[in-house]
Design a protein around this motif. Structure first.
Motif, PDB file in Angstrom:
ATOM      1  N   VAL A   1       4.702   8.350  -2.761  1.00  0.00           N
ATOM      2  CA  VAL A   1       3.324   7.988  -2.397  1.00  0.00           C
ATOM      3  C   VAL A   1       2.572   7.474  -3.611  1.00  0.00           C
ATOM      4  O   VAL A   1       1.833   6.476  -3.544  1.00  0.00           O
ATOM      5  N   GLY A   2       2.766   8.127  -4.763  1.00  0.00           N
ATOM      6  CA  GLY A   2       2.058   7.713  -5.968  1.00  0.00           C
ATOM      7  C   GLY A   2       2.472   6.329  -6.438  1.00  0.00           C
ATOM      8  O   GLY A   2       1.622   5.489  -6.774  1.00  0.00           O
ATOM      9  N   LEU A   3       3.783   6.060  -6.468  1.00  0.00           N
ATOM     10  CA  LEU A   3       4.252   4.747  -6.916  1.00  0.00           C
ATOM     11  C   LEU A   3       3.822   3.644  -5.952  1.00  0.00           C
ATOM     12  O   LEU A   3       3.396   2.559  -6.370  1.00  0.00           O
ATOM     13  N   THR A   4       3.919   3.940  -4.654  1.00  0.00           N
ATOM     14  CA  THR A   4       3.477   2.953  -3.666  1.00  0.00           C
ATOM     15  C   THR A   4       1.982   2.678  -3.803  1.00  0.00           C
ATOM     16  O   THR A   4       1.534   1.521  -3.742  1.00  0.00           O
ATOM     17  N   GLY A   5       1.216   3.745  -4.003  1.00  0.00           N
ATOM     18  CA  GLY A   5      -0.221   3.573  -4.185  1.00  0.00           C
ATOM     19  C   GLY A   5      -0.562   2.780  -5.428  1.00  0.00           C
ATOM     20  O   GLY A   5      -1.464   1.937  -5.418  1.00  0.00           O
TER      21      GLY A   5
END
Length: 231
Positions: free
Chosen positions: A132-136
């Protein structure tokens, strides 16, 4: 077709016509007000302001502002994803805090099946915090660069003499994205520096007030803050 320049447009502006109803008691106050309005609108500063408003409306300024607001709102979604991932990292490193949060969620819901579903959802989200963090981050980078590009194009459309895009305005796509990325990075650095200076100034203000023995005066800090912002 060439557009009319502001100076030519100002010369072509017609004054407010005088009204003749045949009733002097009605015509006199109306014409007096018309003369005052004509005099006021011919003041250079006022005339410049009115031409600026007219140009802004002719160049679809309100529509550009609405579009920029739309892109700004969309940029909040990846930022929320990054924030959610950061919370996931904090909870994953603190099992007591995670257990307390899950217990509060389960305790506040009377339906056992719904409580179990939410409990599993929280655990799954924390486990996928890296994804989720990398995608965000990637989405935030793309949306931020697009936001800067849209803002630049809107300002260009407002400022150039001709509405249509000229041949020299065409840019290579890689050059445009690199420049927008540099602009976005500079904007973020300026924001970080501004927040840091604000924090340092607040700490210095409290230290000065306490050193002078004026900490008991409740209204002093807000007044100093207002004065600093005014300056």
């Amino acid at each position: 077709m060439a557009e009319t320049t502001p100076a030519e447009k100002g010369k072509n502006e017609k004054p407010i016509p005088m009204i003749n109803t045949g009733n002097p008691s009605v015509d006199r106050p109306i014409n007096r007000a018309s003369r005052k309005i004509n005099w006021f609108t011919r003041i250079p500063a006022v005339a410049h302001f009115l031409r600026a408003i007219e140009r802004f409306n002719d160049r679809l300024g309100s529509q550009f502002g609405a579009a920029i607001t739309y892109f700004s709102f969309l940029s909040l979604i990846p930022i929320l994803m990054v924030s959610f991932a950061a919370v996931g990292f904090v909870l994953a490193s603190n099992q007591n805090l995670l257990t307390g949060l899950i217990d509060k969620i389960v305790g506040s819901i009377s339906d056992p099946s719904l409580a179990g579903t939410l409990k599993n959802t929280v655990r799954t989200a924390i486990q996928q915090r890296t994804t989720v963090g990398l995608t965000g981050l990637l989405l935030a980078l793309y949306s931020g660069i697009s936001w800067v590009g849209n803002l630049r194009e809107a300002i260009r459309a407002q400022s150039r003499d001709v509405w249509e895009r000229q041949s020299h305005d065409q840019e290579k796509i890689w050059f445009k994205y690199i420049r927008d990325f540099i602009s976005l990075t500079g904007l973020m650095l300026a924001l970080i520096i501004s927040l840091s200076l604000n924090s340092v100034a607040g700490s210095a203000q409290n230290a000065i007030v306490n050193a002078l023995g004026l900490g008991h005066i409740d209204w002093l800090r807000p007044v100093m803050t207002v004065i600093a912002l005014s300056i």
